[in-house]
Design an enzyme around this catalytic site. Structure first.
Site, PDB file in Angstrom:
ATOM      1  N   ASP A 183       0.864  -1.174   0.000  1.00  0.00           N
ATOM      2  CA  ASP A 183       0.000   0.000   0.000  1.00  0.00           C
ATOM      3  C   ASP A 183       0.909   1.235   0.000  1.00  0.00           C
ATOM      4  O   ASP A 183       2.105   1.133   0.295  1.00  0.00           O
ATOM      5  CB  ASP A 183      -0.882  -0.047   1.258  1.00  0.00           C
ATOM      6  CG  ASP A 183      -1.785   1.156   1.374  1.00  0.00           C
ATOM      7  OD1 ASP A 183      -2.328   1.571   0.344  1.00  0.00           O
ATOM      8  OD2 ASP A 183      -1.937   1.677   2.486  1.00  0.00           O
ATOM      9  N   ASP A 229      -1.415  -1.022   5.935  1.00  0.00           N
ATOM     10  CA  ASP A 229      -1.703  -0.572   7.301  1.00  0.00           C
ATOM     11  C   ASP A 229      -3.178  -0.347   7.585  1.00  0.00           C
ATOM     12  O   ASP A 229      -3.548  -0.098   8.726  1.00  0.00           O
ATOM     13  CB  ASP A 229      -0.939   0.732   7.589  1.00  0.00           C
ATOM     14  CG  ASP A 229      -1.507   1.901   6.800  1.00  0.00           C
ATOM     15  OD1 ASP A 229      -1.895   1.676   5.637  1.00  0.00           O
ATOM     16  OD2 ASP A 229      -1.557   3.018   7.334  1.00  0.00           O
TER      17      ASP A 229
END
Length: 1145
Positions: free
Chosen positions: A407, A795
C-alpha cells in the site's frame, strides 16, 4: 434453537429478500402480521476456531498431512493384526505430534480471539428506552441509534440521522478503508437532521429500506420514510448518507446514526477475504518427499513379502522342525496371509516416514518466531512497538518472496504533507521559519522579509488560501456554534485545526498561514482570511469542483472591493495551456525542477472578470447546473469556457513525507530479486509522484500507462501497444501505471496479455484500487504458471483482503487502526523493517528448515534400511533388528534435540553481511535448498551410510565370537543369547553417533547450546542404554536387552568397530565439503569468508549482548580489523534504561 442450529450449519440463511427493512430505534409495527428479519450481530471475527469446533476442525487439518494420516492407519493396523512391534511405537509419537501441534495452533488462535474481544468489547453509546446507554460494540443491533463522538471510529455501518451542526452534516476520514486521508462530507436528510437530542430521536418514527450488504465501499442504495404528523415523507439515501465502520469522525462534535449493517455484514468486513489455511512452499515440498518415501516403503514391504514366499517355496523353510504350523495357520486363506504379511512388513518399516518431523517443524516455527519479536532492529522506539508474529507457520516463506505488494498511504509514507518550495511570478521561494525567502538569499539578507511582498506575491498567497475545500475545527467548544468569526478579535492559532479534502490543500493552507495569510473560516457564503494582521471577507459565488478529467478546481469570489475574480489551481498540464499572461516558461521550468525533487506540484492562476463577463459566466453555470439532460457534459463546457485566458500566478511544491529509509528498503528488495508493486486507492498523479520519490520508479525508467480505458477493445489495443513498446524499446527497465477501471477490463478478458506486460516491467503501480481489486491482483500473480511467492504489506482495513490473499501478509502498525495488524501473519511498525525481516530472518528460517527437513529424511533412511537388510539374514521372519524401546525413542529422544537447536540458531552468514549484500537472497530463492537434486543427495547419503552401518558391523563381527566378550571364547548358548540383540545394538550405536556428528558437520554457528545437545545426546544414549539394559525392570514383561549393552561396551573390538565405521561414513563427506569450498565456492561461502573481514561499526556491535560485544571488540583488536567509532559506544537498550558503554579498545 432449531432455527439457530440450521442457520449455523448454513441451511437457513438469515436473508431471504434482496432488500432489508430497518426500523429506526427498533420501533416495529404493532400489527400481528409483521415477521422481523434476522440480522447478524455486531461481532467482528478474525479467529479460525471456536470452543466447539476446535477439536474436530484441528484434527481434520492435521490429518490432511500425509505423515499424520499414514501413522494413524499404521496405528490401527497394529491394533487389528499381530505385528512385530507394539502399537505404542506408532501411537505414542502420533499422540505427541497431534497434541503439541494442537496446543501451538490453539495458542495462536487464542491471541486472535483476544484481539477480536478488544474490538468487540469497545464501549459505545446507544439510544435505548429514552436514554443514552453505554454498552459494548458487539451488542449493537440493526436498528439501534448509535452516538459517535469526535475522533471516534464508527462501530457499524450507520445511516446518518443528525449531527451537532444545524445543517446535519459531518466530516469523516476513510483512511483505514480506502487509504484516502482527505476529509469527506456526509449528510443527513432534513427531516431527521433536526433531531439533535435523545428525546427527539426516541420520538422519531422512521423506516430505512436498503439493499442487502455488499462489499462495494462506494455504493449504497436506499430510502428513508419519516412519519411526521401522520404524513409519510420519503427521501432517497446514497453513499453520502452512509457512515462506514472503520471510518473516523472529524471536525464534528458528535453524530447520531442508525445501524443498518453490523458485524461481519459491514462493508469493511465484507472486504475481508475469507480466512484460509496458508501453507508454505516448504510444507508442500515435505508432502512431495513423503509421497516418495511412501513409495519406497511400499516397495520394500512388497519386495520383502514376495521374497518371503519365494524363500518358503522350499519345504524345509516353509515349516521347519522348530516352528510347526498350527491347524488354523494351515487352513487360513493364502491371500489373507499375504495381506497380513504385507501389513506386518509395512509396520516393521514404517519408521522410514518421519512422523516426528512435523512436531519438530512445529516447535521450530513456534520457538523461532520469538526471535522476530526479540529483534531490537525491528523495534520502533518512538511508538514503543516491537515486531509481532500472528502466524508462525510461514516463517520460512519470508525467505522465498518474489513479489511484494505494498500500500502507499501510511505504509510507504508517513501520511504527512509538508510545504517545501514555490514559484511566484517566475521567482523561486522557499519557506524558512515562516518567511518566504527568494532563491539565492538567506533569512538574514536585506529585502528577504515577507512583509515586503509585492502585489503578485500577495495575490498568489491569497489565491492559495482561498481556492480550496479546507474546513476548520476549533478546540474550544463555544467556537463550534454561533458566529464562526467570533475568534477574530483574539485570533489564536493554537486552538485551530485545518481539515481538507486533500492533504496537499491542508499543507498549502497551513503554509500560507505561517507566512502571514491565514484562512480563518467560512460562514454561509462568506470566506474570511487574515492577511498580515488585516481581516478580509470574500463572498463565495461559485465552486468549480475538481474532477479527474480537468485535473483542476476553481472558485469564483467577490473581493472586498466588489470585483469578481476566479482563482484556479491544478496540475501543470491542466493550467499552463490555458494561461495567457504571467511568467509561463519560467514557471514550467520550476515545476519540472520541483518534480525532479519528488515534490507534488500544483500550478495557481487567476482571472479577473468585468461585470459583463461575470453576468455571462453566472448564466452559463446556472443553466448547466439546473439542466436535466446531459448535465455533466454541459458543466464541462461551462467550466472550459470560464477557465481560460488565465493569468499565471505561480506553482507550489509539497512533499509527502516518506517513512524513514523507504528508498533504501525498496532498492535492497530489488537487489534481492524481489519485484515491488504499489497498490493504492490514491489518484494516479499522487501515486506516481510518491513512486518516484521513494525509488519505486527511477527517473531513467520508461513509464508505461494503462489509464482510463473504457472498453475491452480499447484496453486490448493499448496492452498490445505497450507489449510492442517493451520489445522495441531497448531500455533496461520499464515501469507500468494502471488504474482500477482499466485493471477491471484487463482482468476480465485479457489476463494473459496483461500478465505478459507486467512481468516485463521491473515496477508496477496500480492506483484508484478498491480493496477487493487489490486481492484480485495478488491472486492473479499467485496463480500464474510460475506460481511465485507473494507478500502483501499494508496498514489499513482496505489492505486486509490482499494481506489475506498473499502467501505472506504483513500489517503496518500505523495510524489507520489495527484491522491490518489483526488479520496479518506478521506486523511491523515501519516499512523499513521489511528489509531485515526478509533478507535476514527469512534467509535464516529458510536454510534452517530446509536442512531440518532433509536431515530428518536422511536419519530415518539410516534408521530403517538396516532393518530391511536384516530381513535377508533372518528368512524374512519379520524379526526386528532393534529393541522396541529404541524404535520408539530414536526420533523422540536420541536424535531430536540437536536438529531442533540447529534449526533455531544456525546462521550460515552473519546478519550484517546478509543486509549489506541483498543479492545473497537470490541464492535461496525458488525453494532451491529443497530441490529434487538436494533431496536425492541426502536420500542416497542415508542409504550409503545405512549400508556401511549394517555391513561394517556384520563384517567386523562375522564369526568372531570374541567380539562378544573380553577376548574369551563364549559358549554357544551365550552367543545365541547375545548375538541377535548385540548386533542390532552395535548398528544402532554407530547410527546414533554418525547421524549426530553428521549434523555437527553441517553446523556453522556454534553456541554453547549446540555443544550441549550434540555431545549430550550421544552421552544420554550411552547412559540410558546402560541403565535400561543393566537393571531388571519389574514392569517389563520381556527384557531382551538385559546386559547386552554392558557386554557390547566391554569389548575393545566393539569400540574399534564403532570408531572405524563412523570415520568411514563421515570422512568422504568432510573431504567433499573442504574441496568444494576451496575449488568451487558458492556466493554464500564467499560471504562467509568476507564476514571475517567485514568492517564492523557501532550498529553491528550494539546488537550483541554486553559480554559478546566486549568479546567482539577483543577479537577485532587481535585480528586487526578496523572499527568505526568504536570508542565509548553506547549499546542499544530498552526505553528508560541507562545506556551501557564500552571503553576504548
Amino acid at each position: 434453537m432449531l432455527r439457530w442450529i440450521r442457520q449455523q450449519l448454513g441451511f437457513d440463511p438469515p436473508h431471504q429478500s434482496d432488500t432489508r427493512t430497518v426500523y429506526v430505534a427498533n420501533r416495529f409495527p404493532q400489527h400481528g402480521h409483521y415477521i422481523p428479519q434476522r440480522f447478524a450481530d455486531n461481532r467482528i471475527i478474525s479467529s479460525k476456531y471456536t470452543v466447539w469446533n476446535f477439536v474436530p476442525k484441528n484434527l481434520f487439518e492435521q490429518f490432511r498431512r500425509i505423515a499424520n494420516f499414514y501413522f494413524l492407519i499404521i496405528f490401527l493396523v497394529q491394533l487389528m493384526i499381530d505385528t512385530p512391534t507394539s502399537p505404542i511405537t506408532s501411537g505414542l509419537p502420533l499422540f505427541f505430534v497431534i497434541t503439541v501441534t494442537a496446543i501451538k495452533q490453539g495458542y495462536e488462535d487464542w491471541l486472535r480471539h483476544k484481539a477480536d474481544n478488544e474490538v468487540n468489547g469497545a464501549p459505545v453509546f446507544v439510544v435505548r428506552s429514552g436514554s443514552l446507554v453505554k454498552t459494548k460494540s458487539k451488542n449493537i443491533r440493526v436498528g439501534d441509534i448509535v452516538r459517535v463522538a469526535k475522533d471516534e471510529t464508527f462501530p457499524a455501518d450507520l445511516v446518518l440521522l443528525s449531527s451537532d451542526r444545524a445543517d446535519g452534516t459531518c466530516h469523516i476520514t476513510t483512511a483505514s478503508l480506502d487509504g484516502e486521508t482527505n476529509l469527506k462530507t456526509h449528510f443527513s436528510v432534513p427531516e431527521t437532521s433536526v433531531c439533535q437530542s435523545v428525546s427527539q430521536l426516541e420520538a422519531l418514527q422512521a423506516v430505512v429500506e436498503c439493499q442487502q450488504p455488499e462489499a462495494d465501499l462506494y455504493r449504497f442504495v436506499g430510502r428513508i420514510t419519516v412519519t411526521q404528523h401522520g404524513e409519510e415523507i420519503v427521501r432517497p439515501l446514497g453513499p453520502e448518507n452512509l457512515l462506514l465502520r472503520g471510518a473516523r469522525l472529524k471536525n464534528t462534535k458528535e453524530i447520531f446514526g442508525v445501524a443498518v449493517y453490523t458485524g461481519m455484514e459491514s462493508k469493511m468486513a465484507l472486504n475481508y477475504k475469507c480466512k484460509s489455511q496458508k501453507r508454505s512452499a516448504v510444507e508442500k515440498s515435505m508432502n512431495t518427499f513423503l509421497i516418495i518415501y511412501l513409495v519406497i516403503l511400499l516397495f520394500e514391504a512388497i519386495l520383502s513379502t514376495i521374497l518371503k514366499y519365494a524363500w518358503q517355496a522350499e519345504e524345509k523353510w516353509d515349516e521347519p522342525f522348530y516352528n510347526q504350523k498350527t491347524e488354523q495357520e494351515k487352513n487360513s486363506s493364502p491371500i489373507l496371509k499375504f495381506i497380513s504379511d504385507f501389513l506386518a512388513f509395512l509396520v516393521l518399516y514404517n519408521f522410514i516416514i518421519p512422523i516426528s518431523l512435523y512436531v519438530t517443524v512445529e516447535m521450530q516455527k513456534f520457538l523461532g518466531s520469538f526471535f522476530i519479536g526479540w529483534d531490537l532492529d525491528l523495534y520502533h522506539e518512538e511508538s514503543d512497538q516491537k515486531a509481532q508474529v500472528n502466524t508462525s507457520d510461514l516463517n520460512e516463506e519470508l525467505g522465498q518472496v518474489e513479489y511484494v505488494f505494498t500500500d502507499k498511504t501510511g505504509t510507504l509514507t508517513e501520511n504527512e504533507m509538508q510545504f517545501r518550495e514555490c514559484s511566484i511570478n517566475g521567482i523561486k521561494y522557499r519557506e524558512v521559519n515562516g518567511k518566504l525567502i527568494p532563491e539565492g538569499m538567506t533569512e538574514d539578507s536585506p529585502d528577504s522579509s515577507t512583509a515586503h511582498l509585492m502585489g503578485e506575491e500577495l495575490l498568489f498567497l491569497k489565491a492559495v488560501s482561498l481556492c480550496h475545500t479546507v474546513q476548520i475545527s476549533y478546540d474550544q467548544p463555544d467556537c463550534l456554534v454561533g458566529d464562526p468569526f467570533s475568534h477574530a478579535n483574539g485570533f489564536s492559532s493554537n486552538n485551530m485545526e485545518y481539515y481538507a479534502s486533500s492533504p496537499d490543500e491542508k499543507a498549502l493552507v497551513e503554509a500560507t498561514k505561517r507566512i502571514g495569510v491565514a484562512f480563518t473560516g467560512t460562514s454561509g457564503d462568506i470566506v474570511e482570511i487574515k492577511s498580515f494582521g488585516k481581516f478580509e471577507k470574500y463572498k463565495l459565488l461559485h465552486v468549480l469542483e475538481f474532477d479527474p478529467n480537468r485535473r483542476r478546481m476553481s472558485v469564483i469570489l467577490q473581493t472586498p472591493s466588489g470585483g469578481k475574480v476566479l482563482f484556479t489551481k491544478g496540475a501543470e498540464s491542466a493550467i499552463l495551456p490555458f494561461a495567457t499572461s504571467g511568467e509561463i516558461e519560467k514557471t514550467r521550468l520550476h515545476v519540472d525542477e520541483f518534480a525532479l525533487k519528488g515534490l507534488r506540484t500544483l500550478v495557481v492562476a487567476c482571472r479577473h472578470f468585468t461585470p459583463e463577463e461575470y453576468i455571462d459566466v453566472d448564466k452559463r453555470l446556472t443553466a448547466a447546473r439546473t439542466a436535466l439532460q446531459q448535465r455533466e457534459e454541459k458543466l464541462q463546457e461551462a467550466f472550459s469556457y470560464i477557465e481560460r485566458d488565465l493569468q499565471l500566478l505561480g506553482a507550489t511544491g509539497v512533499e509527502d513525507k516518506l517513512q524513514d529509509k523507504v528508498q533504501e528498503t525498496i532498492e535492497a528488495l530489488r537487489l534481492a530479486g524481489i519485484k515491488v508493486w504499489v497498490l493504492t486507492g490514491d489518484k494516479h498523479e499522487t501515486a506516481i509522484s510518491v513512486s518516484l520519490s521513494c525509488g519505486h520508479f527511477h527517473r531513467t525508467m520508461n513509464i508505461l500507462e494503462l489509464l482510463q480505458q473504457r472498453s475491452d477493445n480499447e484496453c486490448a489495443e493499448q496492452l498490445r501497444r505497450l507489449a510492442r513498446r517493451i520489445k522495441e524499446d531497448h531500455v533496461i527497465q520499464h515501469g507500468l501505471v494502471v488504474d482500477g477501471a482499466s485493471l477491471s477490463l484487463a482482468l476480465r478478458e485479457h489476463e494473459k496479455l496483461f500478465m505478459e506486460v507486467c512481468k516485463n516491467c521491473s515496477a508496477v503501480l496500480c492506483c484508484r484500487m478498491a480493496p477487493l481489486q487489490k486481492a484480485k491482483v495478488v491472486r492473479l500473480l499467485k496463480t500464474s504458471p510460475e506460481k511465485p511467492i507473494t507478500l502483501a504489506i499494508g496498514d489499513g482495513a482496505n489492505d486486509v483482503s490482499m494481506i489475506q490473499e498473499a502467501h505472506v501478509g504483513i500489517g503496518i502498525m500505523g495510524k489507520e487502526g489495527r484491522q491490518a495488524v489483526r488479520n496479518s501473519d506478521y506486523a511491523i511498525a515501519r516499512f523499513k523493517f521489511l528489509a531485515k525481516l526478509l533478507l535476514v530472518h527469512g534467509h535464516f528460517y529458510y536454510i534452517r528448515i530446509a536442512t531440518l527437513v532433509q536431515y530428518f529424511f536422511y536419519k530415518n533412511v539410516c534408521f530403517i534400511t538396516p532393518q530391511f537388510l536384516y530381513q535377508f539374514f533372518c528368512l524374512f521372519s519379520q524379526q526386528t533388528l532393534y529393541d522396541s524401546v529404541y524404535l520408539t525413542l530414536y526420533n523422540i529422544c536420541f536424535t531430536s534435540l540437536p536438529i531442533l537447536v540447529y534449526s533455531l540458531f544456525e546462521q550460515l552468514v552473519h546478519p550484517h553481511v546478509l543486509q549489506s549484500k541483498p543479492a545473497l537472497y537470490r541464492d535461496i530463492s525458488k525453494n532451491s535448498l529443497l530441490s529434487f537434486g538436494t533431496f536425492l543427495y541426502w536420500t542416497l547419503l542415508g542409504f550409503c551410510h545405512a549400508f556401511i552401518f549394517f555391513f561394517g558391523s556384520y563384517i567386523l563381527m562375522g564369526e568372531d565370537t570374541t567380539l562378544m566378550g573380553n577376548g574369551q571364547i563364549l559358549r554357544a548358548n551365550r552367543q545365541l543369547m547375545f548375538g541377535n540383540w548385540t548386533f542390532g545394538t552395535l548398528v544402532f550405536t554407530v547410527m546414533v553417533i554418525t547421524v549426530t556428528l553428521k549434523l555437527a558437520l553441517e553446523t556453522h554457528f556454534w553456541t554453547w547450546m549446540n555443544h550441549f545437545v550434540t555431545w549430550g545426546s550421544i552421552a544420554f544414549y550411552f547412559i540410558f542404554s546402560l541403565f535400561y539394559g543393566g537393571i531388571i525392570w519389574p514392569f517389563l514383561h520381556t527384557q531382551d536387552m538385559y546386559f547386552v549393552f554392558v557386554q557390547l561396551l566391554s569389548s575393545g573390538s566393539a569400540w574399534f568397530a564403532i570408531i572405524i565405521i563412523v570415520i568411514t561414513c563421515l570422512f568422504p563427506d568432510a573431504m567433499k565439503k573442504v574441496m568444494y569450498r576451496h575449488l568451487k565456492p558458492t556466493s554464500t561461502q564467499k560471504s562467509q569468508m568476507y564476514s571475517n573481514r567485514v568492517v564492523i561499526g557501532d550498529d553491528f556491535i550494539a546488537l550483541q549482548p554486553l559480554s559478546r560485544a566486549k568479546s567482539q571488540l577483543g577479537k577485532i583488536r587481535w585480528k586487526g580489523v578496523r572499527v568505526q567509532s568504536a570508542q565509548n559506544m553506547t549499546l542499544l537498550k530498552p526505553s528508560g534504561a541507562q545506556g551501557r558503554t564500552i571503553g576504548t579498545c
